[in-house]
Scaffold this active site. Sequence first.
Site, PDB file in Angstrom:
ATOM      1  N   ASP A 222      10.221 -80.347  43.805  1.00 20.24           N
ATOM      2  CA  ASP A 222       9.445 -81.207  45.177  1.00 20.24           C
ATOM      3  C   ASP A 222       9.962 -80.694  45.350  1.00 20.24           C
ATOM      4  OD1 ASP A 222      10.351 -82.302  47.409  1.00 20.24           O
ATOM      5  OD2 ASP A 222      11.512 -83.893  47.606  1.00 20.24           O
TER       6      ASP A 222
ATOM      7  N   ASN B   2       8.512 -80.300  49.218  1.00 14.92           N
ATOM      8  CA  ASN B   2       8.407 -81.004  51.012  1.00 14.92           C
ATOM      9  C   ASN B   2       9.804 -81.454  51.372  1.00 14.92           C
ATOM     10  OD1 ASN B   2       7.651 -83.381  50.177  1.00 14.92           O
ATOM     11  ND2 ASN B   2       5.956 -83.530  50.803  1.00 14.92           N
TER      12      ASN B   2
ATOM     13  N   ASP C 233      10.537 -84.887  50.531  1.00 12.90           N
ATOM     14  CA  ASP C 233      10.834 -86.297  50.287  1.00 12.90           C
ATOM     15  C   ASP C 233      11.817 -86.854  48.721  1.00 12.90           C
ATOM     16  OD1 ASP C 233       8.920 -85.685  48.577  1.00 12.90           O
ATOM     17  OD2 ASP C 233       7.021 -87.211  49.511  1.00 12.90           O
TER      18      ASP C 233
ATOM     19  N   ASP D 214       6.349 -82.686  43.716  1.00 14.28           N
ATOM     20  CA  ASP D 214       4.934 -82.638  44.436  1.00 14.28           C
ATOM     21  C   ASP D 214       4.014 -81.186  44.188  1.00 14.28           C
ATOM     22  OD1 ASP D 214       5.830 -80.555  45.698  1.00 14.28           O
ATOM     23  OD2 ASP D 214       6.499 -82.235  47.870  1.00 14.28           O
TER      24      ASP D 214
ATOM     25  N   ASP E 178      -4.592 -85.345  32.546  1.00 18.96           N
ATOM     26  CA  ASP E 178      -4.262 -86.290  31.919  1.00 18.96           C
ATOM     27  C   ASP E 178      -5.610 -86.768  32.431  1.00 18.96           C
ATOM     28  OD1 ASP E 178      -3.533 -88.113  30.313  1.00 18.96           O
ATOM     29  OD2 ASP E 178      -1.780 -87.542  30.798  1.00 18.96           O
TER      30      ASP E 178
ATOM     31  N   ASP F 266      -5.240 -90.000  27.373  1.00 20.48           N
ATOM     32  CA  ASP F 266      -4.406 -91.524  27.357  1.00 20.48           C
ATOM     33  C   ASP F 266      -5.236 -92.160  26.654  1.00 20.48           C
ATOM     34  OD1 ASP F 266      -1.728 -92.530  28.342  1.00 20.48           O
ATOM     35  OD2 ASP F 266      -3.248 -93.732  28.897  1.00 20.48           O
TER      36      ASP F 266
ATOM     37  N   GLU G 143      -4.804 -88.864  23.344  1.00 20.26           N
ATOM     38  CA  GLU G 143      -2.629 -90.127  22.185  1.00 20.26           C
ATOM     39  C   GLU G 143      -3.801 -90.766  21.655  1.00 20.26           C
ATOM     40  OE1 GLU G 143       0.319 -91.945  24.708  1.00 20.26           O
ATOM     41  OE2 GLU G 143      -1.531 -92.749  24.960  1.00 20.26           O
TER      42      GLU G 143
ATOM     43  N   HIS H   9       6.903 -87.457  28.491  1.00 20.24           N
ATOM     44  CA  HIS H   9       7.371 -88.567  28.981  1.00 20.24           C
ATOM     45  C   HIS H   9       7.576 -89.530  28.665  1.00 20.24           C
ATOM     46  CE1 HIS H   9       2.936 -88.825  28.481  1.00 20.24           C
ATOM     47  NE2 HIS H   9       3.034 -90.029  29.329  1.00 20.24           N
ATOM     48  N   ASP H  10       7.046 -90.014  27.173  1.00 16.81           N
ATOM     49  CA  ASP H  10       7.190 -91.732  26.449  1.00 16.81           C
ATOM     50  C   ASP H  10       7.801 -91.127  25.835  1.00 16.81           C
ATOM     51  OD1 ASP H  10       4.561 -92.212  27.682  1.00 16.81           O
ATOM     52  OD2 ASP H  10       3.455 -91.857  26.551  1.00 16.81           O
TER      53      ASP H  10
HETATM   54  C1  NOJ Z   1       0.123 -93.400  27.377  1.00 13.79           C
HETATM   55  C2  NOJ Z   1       1.046 -92.535  28.418  1.00 13.79           C
HETATM   56  O1  NOJ Z   1       1.077 -91.547  27.693  1.00 13.79           O
HETATM   57  C3  NOJ Z   1       1.728 -93.955  29.311  1.00 13.79           C
HETATM   58  O2  NOJ Z   1       3.478 -93.186  29.956  1.00 13.79           O
HETATM   59  C4  NOJ Z   1       1.174 -94.892  29.391  1.00 13.79           C
HETATM   60  O3  NOJ Z   1       2.017 -95.580  29.127  1.00 13.79           O
HETATM   61  C5  NOJ Z   1       0.026 -95.914  28.355  1.00 13.79           C
HETATM   62  N1  NOJ Z   1      -0.682 -94.135  27.574  1.00 13.79           N
HETATM   63  C6  NOJ Z   1      -0.329 -96.961  29.197  1.00 13.79           C
HETATM   64  O4  NOJ Z   1      -1.007 -95.661  30.250  1.00 13.79           O
END
Ligand code: NOJ
Length: 558
Positions: free
Chosen positions: A25, A27, A29, A33, A102, A203, A257, A330-331
């Site tokens: 971050d 700034n 908040d 960013d 992405d 994605d 993906e 991140h999933d």
């Molecule tokens: C795959 C992405 O990596 C995930 O984070 C997202 O929730 C779903 N696709 C839907 O876009």
Amino acid sequence: MESKVGRNWYKELAVYQIWPRSFCDGNGDGIGDLEGVLSKLDYIKSLNVDAIWFSPLYCSPNADYGYDISDYRNISPDYGDIKIFKKVLDEAHKRGLKVIMDLVLNHTSDEHDWFKKSMESKESPYHDYYFWRKGKGKNPPNNWKSCFEGGAWEYNEKLDEYYLHVFAKKQPDLNMDNPKVRQEVKGIMKYWLDMGVDGFREDVITYISKREGLPNGFPLPVGCGMEHYTNGPHLHEYLSEFKHDVLDNYDCFTVGEAPRMTPEKALKFIEEGPNQDLNLMFHFQHMEADSFMTDWIHMPFSLKKLKKAFTAWQKKLYGRAWNSLYIENHDHPRIIDRFGSLKYRVASGKMLAVMYICQSGTPFIYQGQEIGMTNIKINDLNKYKDVITFNNYKIFKKLGVSDKKFLEITNRATRENARTPMQWSDKPGAGFTTGEPWFYINPNYKQINVEAAEKDPDSLLNFYRRLLKIRKENPIIIYGNYDEHYKNSTSLYVYERNYEGKRLLVVCSFTEKPVNFKAPQGFYLGEGKLLLSNYKDVGITNNGFVTKPYETRVYLFE
Ligand code: NOJ
């Protein structure tokens, strides 16, 4: 088998993934960013990676934290604006770092102008940008279920029609069969490529073509309808249109993906040659070594399952297509909590790094993975923020699971484990923010943080740096072929690589228990050069050794 596919810059990259909200971050908040990213470019470069993949930076109401885009050509005010993005791009390029955006093409946000216009009337030119359909009597048009939220259809009273959303309600699916939509997609790709970005992570790209007539799916409680939109009838056609009309005009690369993907099916899209649509694919098979279909259905970790998945992709793609390699993003929850050991956090983190980065392919490293960040244990369900967690709460409740049990499951399974702010230092806010962080910071930031890892030559962070440097210096790690040894071992993952007369032997122990390792036939450890290991004592007895907890060694034979 000798590889018939050539060398290429994107094969030699190592890519660092940034999930911007939680990276840094700038700034105060409480939200990560682009100013924050700018301040960390030297750090990223120091990891010996060559590219950054940004999870979505675009304008978004954040129903799915950026994966619901309301404007594809602008940066979310949470993260900055186009001007600062261009600066980051430029500064990254100056440091020799490529930048990959992405791109979410399967759906938009319901707050995107196209969607708002699509529901103005059935005559709107935007109506056919999405799947608007009449219901069947009082029921939705078909029985499909959303991956995120109940049924896959949402009713609109004014139009007396339903729209399709394979993900959350706020993520209506785009109708890629409409040539105008494909034209928009190509315009967006061109826009970012002209600005100078080096490629896209696409994605759930294998969902963009739905079967004509949207027929009912096999009635499963979860994933009903998927067979009609996964690798759909026109997928190849649409991807190749994007490639020929846009991507081929740039020196860029793409990674798609692809849930439920197998190497055999993947070859249809990534096999090198005139029919290739994408450069790489993210599959999920190795991530199911401790789960069934989703992280929420837990199974005991099976090393054999893990090895089988990796080996299948290594062997079937070799010489024909290129692998993407990852163990975190991140999933998914953090990898040390899953395939490694919290007790041997650093040792097992190093072993896991070697295990996947020494395979053939382009490795991806997710923010925080390089310092061994771990899962959080939130003790209050209300503190969670993700649409999947909310949805699963409803499903598990229906199944009679108590709140206490659900919290336990969530603590282990939620992808929010990977979304806590990056731990830069032991200062308040973990060096991530000087303000109130948007999400829970893992209290272990006092011990696990970049600043501490920088000071320790034996840290996981410094190990990643060495490993990525060694990968660059040894083309065998990038281009060599792959063969597995001791397939049936439930504690060791051993493989060799071969390239231009050299051999590499990779030994990874997945247990804290001592295991008697004997070099496979034809390997004499004493003749090898030890390129990397996670313990100082690396003695050899009888052409083998007894492993220490989560030990790894990489030998090169020239
Ligand atoms: C795959 C992405 O990596 C995930 O984070 C997202 O929730 C779903 N696709 C839907 O876009």
